[in-house]
Design a protein around this motif. Structure first.
Motif, short mmCIF file in Angstrom:
data_model
loop_
_atom_site.label_atom_id
_atom_site.label_comp_id
_atom_site.label_asym_id
_atom_site.label_seq_id
_atom_site.Cartn_x
_atom_site.Cartn_y
_atom_site.Cartn_z
N GLU A 1 0.85 -1.19 0.00
CA GLU A 1 0.00 0.00 0.00
C GLU A 1 0.88 1.24 0.00
OE1 GLU A 1 -3.72 -1.80 2.66
OE2 GLU A 1 -2.14 -0.62 3.65
N SER A 2 0.28 2.39 -0.13
CA SER A 2 0.99 3.66 -0.02
C SER A 2 0.05 4.67 0.61
CB SER A 2 1.48 4.14 -1.39
OG SER A 2 0.38 4.34 -2.27
N ALA A 3 0.58 5.84 0.95
CA ALA A 3 -0.25 6.90 1.54
C ALA A 3 0.34 8.25 1.19
CB ALA A 3 -0.33 6.72 3.06
N LEU A 4 -0.51 9.24 1.13
CA LEU A 4 -0.09 10.61 0.81
C LEU A 4 -0.03 11.47 2.07
CD1 LEU A 4 -2.10 11.30 -2.44
CD2 LEU A 4 0.38 11.46 -2.23
N ILE A 5 0.99 12.32 2.14
CA ILE A 5 1.14 13.28 3.22
C ILE A 5 1.24 14.67 2.61
CG2 ILE A 5 2.48 13.93 5.25
CD1 ILE A 5 3.85 11.18 5.09
N LEU B 1 -3.69 3.50 0.33
CA LEU B 1 -4.00 3.48 -1.09
C LEU B 1 -3.43 2.21 -1.72
CD1 LEU B 1 -3.05 7.19 -1.86
CD2 LEU B 1 -5.29 6.29 -1.17
N LEU B 2 -4.26 1.53 -2.49
CA LEU B 2 -3.82 0.33 -3.18
C LEU B 2 -3.08 0.71 -4.46
CD1 LEU B 2 -7.00 -1.89 -2.71
CD2 LEU B 2 -4.81 -2.05 -1.49
N PRO B 3 -2.27 -0.21 -5.01
CA PRO B 3 -1.55 0.11 -6.24
C PRO B 3 -2.50 0.60 -7.32
CG PRO B 3 -0.77 -1.96 -5.33
CD PRO B 3 -1.97 -1.57 -4.52
N ALA C 1 -0.92 4.64 -14.53
CA ALA C 1 -0.14 4.84 -13.31
C ALA C 1 0.27 3.53 -12.66
CB ALA C 1 -0.93 5.69 -12.32
N ALA C 2 -0.16 2.40 -13.22
CA ALA C 2 0.18 1.10 -12.63
C ALA C 2 1.67 0.80 -12.70
CB ALA C 2 -0.61 -0.02 -13.33
N VAL C 3 2.41 1.50 -13.53
CA VAL C 3 3.85 1.27 -13.63
C VAL C 3 4.60 1.96 -12.50
CG1 VAL C 3 3.72 1.06 -16.14
CG2 VAL C 3 4.26 3.26 -15.12
N LEU C 4 3.90 2.79 -11.71
CA LEU C 4 4.57 3.55 -10.65
C LEU C 4 5.29 2.66 -9.64
CD1 LEU C 4 5.22 6.24 -9.28
CD2 LEU C 4 2.98 6.13 -8.17
N PRO C 5 4.64 1.62 -9.07
CA PRO C 5 5.36 0.79 -8.09
C PRO C 5 6.62 0.15 -8.67
CG PRO C 5 3.01 0.38 -7.96
CD PRO C 5 3.22 1.21 -9.17
N ALA C 6 6.54 -0.33 -9.91
CA ALA C 6 7.71 -0.96 -10.53
C ALA C 6 8.82 0.06 -10.76
CB ALA C 6 7.31 -1.62 -11.84
N LEU C 7 8.44 1.27 -11.17
CA LEU C 7 9.43 2.32 -11.40
C LEU C 7 10.12 2.70 -10.10
CD1 LEU C 7 10.86 4.39 -13.16
CD2 LEU C 7 8.89 5.91 -12.88
N LEU C 8 9.39 2.80 -9.01
CA LEU C 8 9.99 3.15 -7.72
C LEU C 8 10.98 2.08 -7.27
CD1 LEU C 8 6.99 4.70 -5.73
CD2 LEU C 8 8.79 5.85 -7.04
N LEU D 1 3.20 10.34 -13.00
CA LEU D 1 2.50 9.13 -12.58
C LEU D 1 1.79 9.32 -11.25
CD1 LEU D 1 5.12 6.41 -13.61
CD2 LEU D 1 2.94 6.92 -14.73
N VAL D 2 2.45 10.00 -10.31
CA VAL D 2 1.80 10.26 -9.03
C VAL D 2 0.60 11.17 -9.22
CG1 VAL D 2 2.08 11.30 -6.74
CG2 VAL D 2 3.89 9.87 -7.67
N ALA D 3 0.73 12.18 -10.07
CA ALA D 3 -0.40 13.08 -10.34
C ALA D 3 -1.57 12.30 -10.93
CB ALA D 3 0.04 14.20 -11.29
N GLY D 4 -1.28 11.39 -11.87
CA GLY D 4 -2.34 10.57 -12.43
C GLY D 4 -2.97 9.66 -11.40
N PHE D 5 -2.14 9.11 -10.52
CA PHE D 5 -2.60 8.25 -9.42
C PHE D 5 -3.57 9.03 -8.53
CE2 PHE D 5 -0.92 5.90 -5.39
CZ PHE D 5 -2.08 5.14 -5.34
#
Length: 327
Positions: A104-108, A149-151, A156-163, A188-192
């Motif tokens: 998962e991830s989260a925004l601050i 937040l789920l992937p 934007a699904a390529v974001l986790p792999a890119l990170l 990608l984050v903006a699209g997410f």
């Protein structure tokens, strides 16, 4: 809180064992804890990709607190994407309290008060992005802070792999390539965020600020101008860019993304035409203000889920979604 100098590891990279001090310098100013007990045991490393900062924290029990006081003048406004790698991370902001786990991830929102805690030993990635580059309305951002937040799906699904790639290969990335990758991560984050935010369709026209109505009509008339931008719109209406963005916060979409979505919709309408007279994709893209075929393809896919060539084939066969993406 004491401050120790970071140790240089390689060009563009730093590391520090003074965890709280490193976060205060590299992420955002923090509240200084009382006394000297309870200092986190671990380390923080920093990598820069243009204006994007990637912090990796490996630490035992950890508590980071951003107070409610406004940031000092000149402090850059930024957000952070928190991505747990090992262990559980607790995040509190905007009245929400969530535990975030790997996967998962989260925004601050780094402008406002928050608390981040490692309740045990954990390893966490923090991706710091300047708010001006993200172009996300405050109302949308605040709807997502401190949520697990789920992937993402879609482009934007390529974001986790890119990170993960950036984490493992950052030392081998040149500065020019790093700047490009930073821009890609930001997009990608903006699209997410846009996909997940609790957007509304915006208020009815009668309830909108009169200037917003005027600007929307101006945008409609000038979509084919490749130079159409927030700066050009603001100048044409004798207002500042900052005020322009403030006007559109209530719309649930930034000016830049509104322009892009409307251009894509116009292109989709033309691409759906049947018959030999249908214009080529390149001609359609240029007609509606896209100067780069690659940019057009990415923008189109972010709205309709397919590249324009594939979507056009689907439209011809009647299996594509109708033009008219939500703004």
């Amino acid at each position: 809180m004491s401050t120790r100098s970071a140790t240089a590891v390689s060009p563009g990279a730093e590391t520090s064992t003074d965890v709280e001090s490193a976060f205060a310098r590299w992420l955002t100013p923090l509240v200084t804890p009382d006394g000297t007990d309870g200092r986190a045991d671990g380390s923080v490393s920093l990598r820069r990709f243009g204006y994007v900062r990637m912090l990796t924290c490996a630490a035992g029990p950890l508590r980071l607190v951003r107070g409610p006081r406004p940031a000092a003048p000149g402090t850059a406004e930024a957000v952070a994407l928190l991505v747990p790698r090992e262990g559980t991370v607790r995040l509190v902001q905007d009245g929400r309290d969530v535990s975030v786990v790997p996967g998962e991830s989260a925004l601050i929102d780094l402008r406002r008060a928050f608390t981040v805690e490692h309740e045990g030993t954990a390893r966490t990635l923090f991706l710091r992005l300047p708010l001006h580059a993200l172009h996300v309305p405050s109302v949308a951002l605040q709807s997502l802070t401190a949520r697990a937040l789920l992937p993402p799906a879609g482009s934007a699904a390529v974001l986790p792999a890119l990170l993960r790639h950036l984490e493992s290969s950052a030392a081998r990335v040149s500065a020019p390539l790093g700047e490009r990758l930073g821009g890609l991560v930001t997009d990608l984050v903006a699209g997410f965020v846009e996909d997940l935010a609790e957007y509304t369709e915006g208020p009815p026209e009668d309830d909108r600020h009169p200037l917003v109505v005027t600007i929307r009509r101006y945008i409609d008339r000038h979509l084919g101008d490749p130079d159409l931008s927030a700066e050009l719109i603001a100048a044409a209406h004798l207002i500042s860019v900052r005020y322009l963005h403030r006007l559109f916060e209530a719309e649930g979409v930034t000016v830049g993304r509104l322009i892009q979505r409307q251009r894509v919709e116009r292109c989709a309408g033309e691409l759906a035409r049947r018959g030999r007279s249908s214009p080529s994709i390149a001609v359609v893209a240029a007609r509606w203000g896209f100067s780069s075929p690659a940019h057009f393809s990415r923008a189109f896919k972010s709205v309709y889920g397919h590249p324009p060539q594939q979507w056009r084939r689907m439209a011809m066969s009647g299996t594509a979604d109708a033009p008219g993406a939500r703004v």
